[in-house]
Design a protein around this motif. Structure first.
Motif, PDB file in Angstrom:
ATOM      1  N   GLN A   1      45.750  -2.876   8.165  1.00 18.90           N
ATOM      2  CA  GLN A   1      46.494  -1.882   8.938  1.00 18.90           C
ATOM      3  C   GLN A   1      47.584  -1.254   8.090  1.00 18.90           C
ATOM      4  O   GLN A   1      47.805  -0.036   8.149  1.00 18.90           O
ATOM      5  CB  GLN A   1      47.103  -2.550  10.181  1.00 18.90           C
ATOM      6  CG  GLN A   1      47.849  -1.605  11.111  1.00 18.90           C
ATOM      7  CD  GLN A   1      46.927  -0.600  11.793  1.00 18.90           C
ATOM      8  OE1 GLN A   1      45.812  -0.936  12.166  1.00 18.90           O
ATOM      9  NE2 GLN A   1      47.395   0.635  11.962  1.00 18.90           N
ATOM     10  N   CYS A   2      48.277  -2.075   7.282  1.00 18.80           N
ATOM     11  CA  CYS A   2      49.302  -1.542   6.377  1.00 18.80           C
ATOM     12  C   CYS A   2      48.684  -0.526   5.417  1.00 18.80           C
ATOM     13  O   CYS A   2      49.248   0.550   5.172  1.00 18.80           O
ATOM     14  CB  CYS A   2      49.941  -2.668   5.576  1.00 18.80           C
ATOM     15  SG  CYS A   2      50.965  -3.805   6.526  1.00 18.80           S
ATOM     16  N   ALA A   3      47.543  -0.885   4.844  1.00 16.90           N
ATOM     17  CA  ALA A   3      46.869   0.003   3.892  1.00 16.90           C
ATOM     18  C   ALA A   3      46.459   1.304   4.565  1.00 16.90           C
ATOM     19  O   ALA A   3      46.600   2.393   3.990  1.00 16.90           O
ATOM     20  CB  ALA A   3      45.639  -0.693   3.305  1.00 16.90           C
TER      21      ALA A   3
ATOM     22  N   VAL B   1      53.292   6.023   6.351  1.00 15.11           N
ATOM     23  CA  VAL B   1      54.323   5.273   5.643  1.00 15.11           C
ATOM     24  C   VAL B   1      54.189   5.590   4.155  1.00 15.11           C
ATOM     25  O   VAL B   1      53.142   6.039   3.687  1.00 15.11           O
ATOM     26  CB  VAL B   1      54.216   3.744   5.879  1.00 15.11           C
ATOM     27  CG1 VAL B   1      54.362   3.416   7.353  1.00 15.11           C
ATOM     28  CG2 VAL B   1      52.907   3.190   5.336  1.00 15.11           C
ATOM     29  N   ASP B   2      55.244   5.328   3.424  1.00 21.07           N
ATOM     30  CA  ASP B   2      55.236   5.626   1.997  1.00 21.07           C
ATOM     31  C   ASP B   2      54.600   4.518   1.167  1.00 21.07           C
ATOM     32  O   ASP B   2      54.067   4.774   0.081  1.00 21.07           O
ATOM     33  CB  ASP B   2      56.673   5.855   1.512  1.00 21.07           C
ATOM     34  CG  ASP B   2      57.321   7.030   2.217  1.00 21.07           C
ATOM     35  OD1 ASP B   2      56.949   8.172   1.912  1.00 21.07           O
ATOM     36  OD2 ASP B   2      58.183   6.795   3.097  1.00 21.07           O
ATOM     37  N   TYR B   3      54.663   3.288   1.681  1.00 22.89           N
ATOM     38  CA  TYR B   3      54.126   2.140   0.950  1.00 22.89           C
ATOM     39  C   TYR B   3      53.574   1.116   1.936  1.00 22.89           C
ATOM     40  O   TYR B   3      54.018   1.029   3.080  1.00 22.89           O
ATOM     41  CB  TYR B   3      55.209   1.433   0.118  1.00 22.89           C
ATOM     42  CG  TYR B   3      56.050   2.333  -0.743  1.00 22.89           C
ATOM     43  CD1 TYR B   3      55.630   2.710  -2.017  1.00 22.89           C
ATOM     44  CD2 TYR B   3      57.288   2.798  -0.275  1.00 22.89           C
ATOM     45  CE1 TYR B   3      56.413   3.538  -2.802  1.00 22.89           C
ATOM     46  CE2 TYR B   3      58.069   3.625  -1.059  1.00 22.89           C
ATOM     47  CZ  TYR B   3      57.628   3.999  -2.319  1.00 22.89           C
ATOM     48  OH  TYR B   3      58.408   4.823  -3.099  1.00 22.89           O
ATOM     49  N   ALA B   4      52.617   0.334   1.453  1.00 21.14           N
ATOM     50  CA  ALA B   4      52.293  -0.934   2.094  1.00 21.14           C
ATOM     51  C   ALA B   4      53.137  -1.992   1.405  1.00 21.14           C
ATOM     52  O   ALA B   4      53.527  -1.827   0.243  1.00 21.14           O
ATOM     53  CB  ALA B   4      50.811  -1.259   1.939  1.00 21.14           C
ATOM     54  N   GLY B   5      53.451  -3.062   2.104  1.00 23.48           N
ATOM     55  CA  GLY B   5      54.264  -4.122   1.527  1.00 23.48           C
ATOM     56  C   GLY B   5      53.612  -5.469   1.711  1.00 23.48           C
ATOM     57  O   GLY B   5      53.419  -5.923   2.842  1.00 23.48           O
ATOM     58  N   SER B   6      53.228  -6.115   0.605  1.00 26.11           N
ATOM     59  CA  SER B   6      52.581  -7.422   0.686  1.00 26.11           C
ATOM     60  C   SER B   6      52.653  -8.109  -0.656  1.00 26.11           C
ATOM     61  O   SER B   6      52.696  -7.453  -1.696  1.00 26.11           O
ATOM     62  CB  SER B   6      51.109  -7.276   1.102  1.00 26.11           C
ATOM     63  OG  SER B   6      50.468  -8.543   1.155  1.00 26.11           O
ATOM     64  N   GLU B   7      52.667  -9.430  -0.642  1.00 24.31           N
ATOM     65  CA  GLU B   7      52.614 -10.190  -1.888  1.00 24.31           C
ATOM     66  C   GLU B   7      51.169 -10.392  -2.345  1.00 24.31           C
ATOM     67  O   GLU B   7      50.931 -10.787  -3.487  1.00 24.31           O
ATOM     68  CB  GLU B   7      53.289 -11.554  -1.718  1.00 24.31           C
ATOM     69  CG  GLU B   7      54.732 -11.486  -1.266  1.00 24.31           C
ATOM     70  CD  GLU B   7      55.585 -10.609  -2.164  1.00 24.31           C
ATOM     71  OE1 GLU B   7      55.623 -10.850  -3.380  1.00 24.31           O
ATOM     72  OE2 GLU B   7      56.196  -9.659  -1.650  1.00 24.31           O
TER      73      GLU B   7
END
Length: 325
Positions: free
Chosen positions: A157-159, A167-173
């Motif tokens: 979903q972030c991607a 959104v400007d970025y996805a955020g994940s480790e």
């Protein structure tokens, strides 16, 4: 993807926080789990355990972790996982087995009085309980931090939100966001120092491959959704895919098999995602209400969260979070 082998070929640059700004869709489970385990490892459990025995170390993690966004012109949107696909059954089973082994070793450490080892192992036994899910969402709501409920994998979903420009970025480790087609992923958001920026288009250009071929490389190495092919690492996989064209050409040439290969591959290309979300990038945290919720209602030691709340309030005063866009 959970397999960090992809790092060997991903285009990742360390960037200064001053060079990134905007809205980041954060893989909530990934972010919460990292702060949860860190808190449990380094904090006495009585500081986050209620009189009824409920453990809410997540609340400490949220308060300590959010200022990193607020201090650096980033508005987080937390994306929570929905249902887990059955493709992940093997990975879930492995994680459960590892947690059970850690619990057994923790008991042994406690019996011999090794408090440091017991705390380290306790961190490895953590999971996101119903209470953690509920209290995390309630605290984020009080702090006016947007939440999106994914139908399945949060990183997918972030991607998607990054790919369509919401959104400007996805955020994940992890690396799954790139495999799910996220153009730009901010990593190291739970670490000290500046973040890393993982760039999908630059990764493809670096190796002269297509997005589909990148997914094939990852599948040959192994992902959270499939076992890889024995003896194949990222560089070998990359060379083989370029030589044989795609995953199936490599499997045929090596007389190898990946169960459910077509289904896993298609899952990366077209994961379950939703457009049913709305959020306002202008946030107005109610710090007093959030503090009362954490300290008074959930009995968290105020010394563990006071600095975090102060930093959130300072960011609100100094940069005007309500003016963010």
């Amino acid at each position: 993807m959970g397999n960090a082998d992809l790092r060997d070929i991903a285009h990742i640059e360390e960037v200064a926080f001053g060079d990134v700004s905007g809205v980041v869709a954060v893989d909530a489970h990934n972010w919460l789990y990292r702060y949860l385990t860190t808190t449990v490892k380094f904090t006495s459990d009585h500081r986050y355990t209620t009189a009824d025995g409920e453990e809410v170390a997540n609340l400490i993690g949220i308060v300590q972790g959010l200022p990193k966004f607020f201090d650096n012109d980033l508005t987080p949107v937390f994306v929570f996982d929905g249902g887990v696909t059955d493709l992940k059954d093997d990975e879930v089973a492995k994680r459960r087995e590892a947690r059970e082994k850690a619990e057994e070793r923790k008991r042994e450490a406690e019996e011999r009085g090794d408090d440091v080892e017991a705390a380290r192992l306790d961190a490895r036994t953590q999971r996101l309980t119903d209470t953690i899910h509920e209290t995390s969402r309630e605290l984020l709501d009080l702090l006016d931090v947007p939440v999106v409920e994914a139908p399945a994998e949060g990183e997918a979903q972030c991607a998607y939100m990054n790919r369509v420009g919401d959104v400007d970025y996805a955020g994940s480790e992890d690396y799954d966001t790139m495999l799910f087609g996220g153009p730009l992923t901010l990593r190291q958001l739970t670490s000290k120092g500046d973040p890393e920026l993982m760039d999908l288009e630059k990764t493809l250009a670096d190796h002269d491959i297509t997005y589909e071929q990148l997914v094939d490389v990852a599948m040959l190495c192994g992902t959270d959704f499939n076992e890889g092919v024995r003896g194949i690492g990222p560089k070998t996989a990359l060379k083989a895919v370029k030589e044989h064209g795609d995953l199936f050409g490599v499997l045929s040439a090596r007389d190898a098999e990946i169960p459910n290969a077509e289904r896993v591959r298609q899952f990366f290309f077209e994961p379950p995602v939703t457009d049913d979300y709305e959020f306002d990038a202008a946030v107005t945290p109610d710090v007093d209400a959030a503090r009362a919720y954490v300290v008074d209602e959930w009995e968290v030691d105020p010394d563990e969260v006071e600095r975090g709340f102060d930093r959130i309030a300072e960011a609100l005063t100094q940069t005007g979070l309500d003016d963010w866009t």
